[in-house]
Design an enzyme around this catalytic site. Structure first.
Site, short mmCIF file in Angstrom:
data_model
loop_
_atom_site.label_atom_id
_atom_site.label_comp_id
_atom_site.label_asym_id
_atom_site.label_seq_id
_atom_site.Cartn_x
_atom_site.Cartn_y
_atom_site.Cartn_z
N ILE A 1 8.06 7.25 16.76
CA ILE A 1 7.64 7.96 15.54
C ILE A 1 6.35 8.73 15.82
CG2 ILE A 1 7.10 7.71 13.08
CD1 ILE A 1 9.64 6.32 13.30
N ARG B 1 0.73 14.81 13.03
CA ARG B 1 1.16 14.60 11.64
C ARG B 1 1.23 15.87 10.78
NH1 ARG B 1 -1.16 8.96 9.46
NH2 ARG B 1 0.90 8.84 8.52
N CYS C 1 -4.75 12.93 12.62
CA CYS C 1 -5.53 11.70 12.69
C CYS C 1 -5.30 11.08 14.05
CB CYS C 1 -5.18 10.75 11.55
SG CYS C 1 -3.53 10.12 11.65
N ASP D 1 4.44 0.81 12.04
CA ASP D 1 3.25 0.14 11.50
C ASP D 1 3.13 -1.32 11.95
OD1 ASP D 1 2.52 2.44 10.27
OD2 ASP D 1 3.02 1.83 8.24
N LYS E 1 0.84 -1.22 0.00
CA LYS E 1 0.00 0.00 0.00
C LYS E 1 0.87 1.26 0.00
CE LYS E 1 -1.75 1.73 3.99
NZ LYS E 1 -1.45 3.16 4.10
N ASN E 2 1.87 1.28 0.87
CA ASN E 2 2.65 2.52 1.01
C ASN E 2 3.60 2.76 -0.16
OD1 ASN E 2 1.31 2.98 3.35
ND2 ASN E 2 3.03 2.58 4.72
N ARG F 1 -4.16 10.50 4.23
CA ARG F 1 -3.02 11.40 4.31
C ARG F 1 -2.08 11.27 3.10
NH1 ARG F 1 0.06 14.35 7.82
NH2 ARG F 1 2.27 14.11 7.41
N ARG G 1 -8.62 -0.23 4.63
CA ARG G 1 -7.70 0.74 4.02
C ARG G 1 -6.38 0.07 3.65
NH1 ARG G 1 -5.90 5.06 7.46
NH2 ARG G 1 -4.59 5.21 5.63
C1 UD1 Z 1 4.33 6.88 6.23
C2 UD1 Z 1 3.43 5.69 6.06
C3 UD1 Z 1 2.81 5.27 7.40
C4 UD1 Z 1 3.90 5.08 8.45
C5 UD1 Z 1 4.82 6.28 8.50
C6 UD1 Z 1 6.02 6.10 9.41
C7 UD1 Z 1 2.62 5.98 3.81
C8 UD1 Z 1 1.47 6.18 2.91
N1 UD1 Z 1 2.39 6.03 5.11
O1 UD1 Z 1 3.52 7.98 6.64
O2 UD1 Z 1 2.10 4.06 7.20
O3 UD1 Z 1 3.31 4.90 9.71
O4 UD1 Z 1 5.34 6.60 7.19
O5 UD1 Z 1 6.76 5.00 8.99
O6 UD1 Z 1 3.71 5.70 3.37
N2 UD1 Z 1 6.65 14.56 10.35
C9 UD1 Z 1 6.91 15.87 10.63
N3 UD1 Z 1 6.77 16.78 9.60
C10 UD1 Z 1 6.42 16.40 8.34
C11 UD1 Z 1 6.18 15.05 8.07
C12 UD1 Z 1 6.30 14.14 9.11
O7 UD1 Z 1 7.23 16.26 11.75
O8 UD1 Z 1 6.33 17.26 7.46
C13 UD1 Z 1 6.78 13.57 11.45
C14 UD1 Z 1 5.50 12.75 11.66
O9 UD1 Z 1 4.57 13.44 12.48
C15 UD1 Z 1 6.06 11.51 12.32
C16 UD1 Z 1 7.40 11.33 11.61
O10 UD1 Z 1 7.73 12.61 11.06
O11 UD1 Z 1 6.28 11.75 13.69
C17 UD1 Z 1 7.40 10.32 10.52
O12 UD1 Z 1 6.28 10.54 9.67
P1 UD1 Z 1 6.30 10.24 8.13
O13 UD1 Z 1 7.44 9.34 7.79
O14 UD1 Z 1 6.22 11.52 7.38
O15 UD1 Z 1 4.94 9.48 7.94
P2 UD1 Z 1 4.12 9.45 6.60
O16 UD1 Z 1 5.07 9.58 5.47
O17 UD1 Z 1 2.98 10.39 6.68
#
Ligand code: UD1
Length: 420
Positions: free
Chosen positions: A329, A121, A116, A307, A22-23, A92, A399
């Site tokens: 995380i 996030r 969420c 995850d 999915k990701n 997201r 999902r």
């Molecule tokens: C992706 C995955 C999700 C997984 C997550 C962490 C997808 C579609 N989803 O989500 O399943 O749980 O990686 O492995 O691939 N953060 C910031 N600022 C930002 C972006 C992120 O502070 O602009 C923080 C987030 O709040 C979190 C950490 O960075 O604490 C990691 O998040 P991130 O890797 O960005 O998660 P996603 O890419 O949204």
């Protein structure tokens, strides 16, 4: 609305084939916005999230067909550049249309995804990255407006408070492939799904190096073309099935899995005493003896995946001893704790830690799914519990897990759907 009902206590046995990740598929589908040519994506799981991405691509002017695991994104010009709140707010990952829209059209208007249940996030890293490439960013009425006359390669440090960001790395990479000149993304996410996206972009004609390491280098090109690509297997679905074998004391041969993507989970389970037989693309999980408790700390790849945290908690909840689970995380990703405790688990939350005291057995109960991986943890708990468990709000599960009832049913699980 439907709920999932499980009569627990059956040892799962047989073979299961893992679906596409999915990701990986969501950003890859978004990357098809970078070309006017047709893109053919194979091994696409039929999930609520992939169907949401199809709707988003259609709303952006693309023709999309989805048949037998193959998504074909067809060549349509004059792509719309507005990704609507109604669609983005449900998932997201839809925010990753920002990078390709900006790269291709030099403008994008994408709804902010919002928070969420697993945490706040933010998207600050995504915006920092595209700003560094020369985009002018403003926030208006809940939308990010990004514009640039042209994008220019840049050095971008993309680490945040919680380490690297998967989707921010994806977004910046997708904006940079059509920028003028050289881009360096430092503190890039190293997840296999980011690598799969990079491979997709390279097949489209992009020049990318260092994917899978914290430093990704991109040399911008003027044009990207169509591509045929097969999605990598879903390591989180595979990991969930590995735990399903252990938690039910069963015997499952997991096919279409890349064990090298599951290094830390395999290591932790072996430390707990599990017997795991790996080949290049399969994992045989056979329960042999009671496990012992192991502590885990979630970290960006190759660390323990957030995850898989909830599912691991279910397994440890019936493993003798004390397990300390630390979530680095998403420090608030513990919605499943109270539901597991309703099933008889002894878990105490202390800030970003959960202290799990293994109990002899869980007992079936009505529980509520709060998010995707929390649902998977309740599912595992229900498979192991004595008696009947009913999980409501299973749209969360839909999902991310393709045909999960069928797959578990074939392994012998007593699982069915009922109207709430
Ligand atoms: C992706 C995955 C999700 C997984 C997550 C962490 C997808 C579609 N989803 O989500 O399943 O749980 O990686 O492995 O691939 N953060 C910031 N600022 C930002 C972006 C992120 O502070 O602009 C923080 C987030 O709040 C979190 C950490 O960075 O604490 C990691 O998040 P991130 O890797 O960005 O998660 P996603 O890419 O949204």
């Amino acid at each position: 609305m439907n709920k999932l009902v499980i009569e627990g206590g059956v040892k799962l046995k047989g073979e299961v084939t893992i679906s596409g990740a999915k990701n990986a598929v969501l950003p890859i589908m978004a990357a098809s916005l970078l070309t006017d040519d047709a893109c053919v994506i194979k091994g696409v799981p039929d999930l609520r999230d992939t169907n949401t991405m199809i709707k988003i691509l259609r709303s952006l002017g693309k023709g999309v067909e989805f048949d037998k695991g193959i998504v074909t994104v067809t060549a349509l010009k004059n792509t719309n550049y507005v990704a609507d709140y109604k669609l983005v707010s449900t998932m997201r990952a839809s925010f990753c249309v920002l990078g390709p829209l900006l790269g291709k059209l030099k403008k994008a208007k994408v709804s902010l995804p919002g928070g969420c249940v697993i945490g706040v996030r933010p998207v600050d890293l995504h915006l920092k990255g595209v700003r560094a490439l020369g985009a002018d960013i403003s926030i208006e009425s809940g939308y990010v407006l990004a514009k640039a006359d042209k994008l220019k390669g840049a050095y971008i440090y993309l680490g945040g408070v919680y380490g690297s960001s998967v989707l921010a790395t994806d977004n910046v990479m997708m904006a940079a492939v059509l920028a003028n000149g050289h881009t360096i993304i430092e503190a890039a996410a190293c997840e296999p799904e980011v690598v799969d996206l990079a491979e997709f972009l390279i097949k489209m004609g992009a020049k990318i190096n260092g994917q899978g390491t914290p430093i990704i280098e991109i040399e911008g090109v003027g044009h990207l073309h169509g591509v045929v690509h097969t999605i990598i297997p879903d390591r989180i679905e595979a990991g969930t099935m590995m735990l399903a074998a252990l938690i039910t004391k069963g015997d499952i041969l997991i096919k279409n899995v890349l064990p090298r993507h599951l290094g830390v989970l395999i290591d932790k389970l072996e430390e707990a005493g599990a017997n795991i037989v790996k080949s290049n693309n399969s994992i045989h999980m056979r329960y042999r003896k009671p496990l012992n408790a192991v502590n885990i700390t979630t970290l960006p790849y190759p660390g323990f995946p957030t995850d898989m945290q909830a599912q691991m908690m279910s397994l440890m909840s019936i493993t003798p001893g004390i397990t300390i689970i630390t979530e680095k995380i998403y420090p608030d990703r513990f919605m499943h704790v109270s539901e597991l405790n309703r099933m008889g688990a002894h878990i105490q939350r202390e800030g970003p830690h959960a202290i799990v005291e293994g109990v002899k057995a869980l007992s079936g109960a009505p529980v509520m799914a709060s998010d995707l991986r929390a649902s998977a943890s309740l599912l595992l708990a229900g498979l192991a519990a004595r008696g009947k468990t009913s999980i409501s709000r299973i749209y969360h599960l839909e999902r991310g897990y393709e045909n999960i009832e069928e797959k578990l049913g074939k392994l012998g699980a007593k699982i069915w759907r009922e109207k709430e």
